[in-house]
Design a protein around this motif. Structure first.
Motif, PDB file in Angstrom:
ATOM      1  N   ILE A 231       0.881  -1.175   0.000  1.00  0.00           N
ATOM      2  CA  ILE A 231       0.000   0.000   0.000  1.00  0.00           C
ATOM      3  C   ILE A 231       0.913   1.217   0.000  1.00  0.00           C
ATOM      4  O   ILE A 231       1.451   1.622   1.035  1.00  0.00           O
ATOM      5  N   TRP A 232       1.114   1.792  -1.178  1.00  0.00           N
ATOM      6  CA  TRP A 232       2.134   2.818  -1.356  1.00  0.00           C
ATOM      7  C   TRP A 232       1.871   4.071  -0.542  1.00  0.00           C
ATOM      8  O   TRP A 232       2.809   4.758  -0.122  1.00  0.00           O
ATOM      9  N   LYS A 247      11.882   0.399  -4.302  1.00  0.00           N
ATOM     10  CA  LYS A 247      11.932   1.294  -5.457  1.00  0.00           C
ATOM     11  C   LYS A 247      11.765   0.501  -6.750  1.00  0.00           C
ATOM     12  O   LYS A 247      11.059   0.928  -7.678  1.00  0.00           O
ATOM     13  N   LYS A 248      12.393  -0.676  -6.809  1.00  0.00           N
ATOM     14  CA  LYS A 248      12.280  -1.513  -8.006  1.00  0.00           C
ATOM     15  C   LYS A 248      10.850  -1.989  -8.196  1.00  0.00           C
ATOM     16  O   LYS A 248      10.301  -1.946  -9.305  1.00  0.00           O
ATOM     17  N   LEU A 249      10.209  -2.430  -7.096  1.00  0.00           N
ATOM     18  CA  LEU A 249       8.831  -2.895  -7.187  1.00  0.00           C
ATOM     19  C   LEU A 249       7.906  -1.760  -7.596  1.00  0.00           C
ATOM     20  O   LEU A 249       6.994  -1.944  -8.420  1.00  0.00           O
ATOM     21  N   ALA A 256       3.141  -1.099 -14.951  1.00  0.00           N
ATOM     22  CA  ALA A 256       1.935  -1.893 -15.157  1.00  0.00           C
ATOM     23  C   ALA A 256       0.663  -1.077 -15.017  1.00  0.00           C
ATOM     24  O   ALA A 256      -0.449  -1.610 -15.119  1.00  0.00           O
ATOM     25  N   GLY A 257       0.810   0.230 -14.776  1.00  0.00           N
ATOM     26  CA  GLY A 257      -0.345   1.117 -14.714  1.00  0.00           C
ATOM     27  C   GLY A 257      -1.006   1.226 -13.361  1.00  0.00           C
ATOM     28  O   GLY A 257      -2.119   1.761 -13.261  1.00  0.00           O
ATOM     29  N   LYS A 258      -0.355   0.759 -12.305  1.00  0.00           N
ATOM     30  CA  LYS A 258      -0.945   0.828 -10.976  1.00  0.00           C
ATOM     31  C   LYS A 258      -0.655   2.180 -10.334  1.00  0.00           C
ATOM     32  O   LYS A 258       0.315   2.853 -10.670  1.00  0.00           O
ATOM     33  N   ASP A 259      -1.503   2.562  -9.392  1.00  0.00           N
ATOM     34  CA  ASP A 259      -1.317   3.807  -8.653  1.00  0.00           C
ATOM     35  C   ASP A 259      -0.251   3.572  -7.588  1.00  0.00           C
ATOM     36  O   ASP A 259      -0.436   2.771  -6.670  1.00  0.00           O
TER      37      ASP A 259
END
Length: 417
Positions: A231-232, A247-249, A256-259
């Motif tokens: 959960i960023w 950071k890589k993830l 992949a277009g995720k928020d």
């Protein structure tokens, strides 16, 4: 002796996670329920009876049917790592504090003996017998074993406040290594099983399916969902800088277009969490919570307690001795090497730390030679003053060389003649 916290009389309705941690840590210290390293505050406690609790892992049907098991790197779960290797399962251990990656896959020598497997399950073994597993690896984890500071019979878990177990699980979920059917086990002392108000558990918090203690196996039937990824918004740029794999993830998920919007402030919402937690110096880079009580290498305490180590064989290098001390989880604040006299002196921060180190060093053998560990003569008789705890230097010969553990070079190789 009663060793279970009566939560109804301990935690008020407004208790925070940090209140619960402190109460559990205080109780374990007060009742002397832990082994080295001490004190247990800000740690996953290395509780007495950890071996018995870990051995219950082998009796779980979910363990028997698993092929790949992830076990956390803390000392109280070392026997769990051994049980996993002994059962010939694939063992994954998180990289300490996620500094250099996500997992290490432990790779014992071909046909390893039981004693070799014990070495592989130790902190030194994880470093020496492992290969890294990165985010893009196709891994399926069947069983996850984590440590806890506190856990409820309903499966609600509280760690030591830095969030690593939660992040590890979130990253495993992101890479497809775990799903809603993956079983999570925690291994704790009976006194760490307490009532935890459900309102304290957030969406990023990992819950558990089984609790193993020295006396019980508890199936929690937990109804709360486990994290489905990172959960960023719970993280910030400072955390990302500390953990490069995050950071890589984040970059992969952004592609992949995720928020992947970060939180504007540190995720620490309570005392002791993440950046607000006091930093402890460590004598070595190794498993999380390794090294026991440590002080600055430049500034030793005025009063130290010294352990005499005799029987050092000729030709032994100081680096080999330091490795052996790390393997026994007994690295000192300072090591004074007197190899020509077949001895060394180990300084610890206080009498309790020295006694725990003595216990850990019993039966120590290096290169086939048994070493004798005992309190130095100046420590016997219960003396505790700064003056009495300073080891007298030999009156003749060159000044002995001293070096804190963890120094990479061999400047301490010179011996006192």
């Amino acid at each position: 002796m009663q060793s279970v916290i009566k939560t109804s009389s301990v935690f008020s309705s407004g208790a925070s996670k940090w209140d619960i941690r402190q109460k559990v840590w205080d109780y374990i210290e007060e009742k002397n329920l832990a082994n080295f390293p001490r004190p247990v505050h800000n740690r996953i406690p290395n509780f007495k009876g950890a071996i018995q609790a870990c051995n219950k892992l082998a009796d779980l049907q979910e363990f028997k049917s698993s092929q790949t098991v992830k076990v956390n790197p803390d000392r109280p779960q070392q026997q769990g790592r051994f049980v996993t290797l002994e059962a010939q399962k694939t063992l994954l251990v998180p990289t300490p504090r996620l500094r250099t990656g996500l997992f290490n896959k432990i790779t014992p020598p071909q046909g390893a003996s039981k004693e070799q497997l014990r070495v592989c399950s130790s902190s030194q073994g994880v470093r020496d017998f492992s290969v890294p597993v990165d985010l893009d690896a196709k891994v399926k984890v069947d069983l996850v074993v984590v440590g806890s500071v506190a856990v409820s019979e309903k499966g609600l878990r509280i760690g030591k406040g830095e969030g690593y177990a939660d992040m590890e699980y979130g990253m495993m979920a992101s890479m497809g290594a775990v799903n809603e059917s993956t079983v999570v086990v925690t291994i704790v002392h009976d006194c760490q099983v307490v009532d935890i108000p459900e309102e304290l558990i957030e969406s990023h918090d990992l819950t558990v399916d089984y609790i193993l203690t020295p006396t019980r196996v508890i199936k929690t039937n937990c109804q709360l969902p486990k994290p489905q990824g990172i959960i960023w918004t719970k993280l910030d740029t400072e955390k990302l800088e500390k953990i490069p794999i995050l950071k890589k993830l984040r970059a992969l998920e952004e592609q992949a277009g995720k928020d992947v919007t970060l939180g504007a402030v540190p995720a620490a919402a309570e005392p002791g969490l993440q950046t607000s937690q006091p930093k402890r110096l460590r004598p070595e880079k190794g498993l999380e919570e390794r090294g026991g009580e440590v002080t600055s290498q430049r500034k030793l305490p005025l009063s130290v307690t010294t352990v005499y180590l005799g029987g050092i064989p000729a030709g032994l290098r100081v680096s080999e001795l330091k490795t052996a001390l790390r393997e026994r989880e007994a690295p000192p604040l300072r090591l004074t090497w007197q190899g020509a006299q077949h001895r060394a002196f180990l300084d610890y921060s206080d009498p309790q730390a020295a006694e725990q180190a003595l216990e850990a060093l019993q039966g120590l053998s290096v290169n086939g030679h048994s070493l004798q560990a005992e309190l130095a003569k100046s420590q016997r008789g219960g003396k505790r003053s700064a003056q009495s705890n300073r080891r007298p230097r030999p009156s003749t010969g060159p000044k002995s060389n001293t070096a804190p553990p963890g120094i990479k070079d061999d400047t301490t190789e010179k011996t006192e003649q």
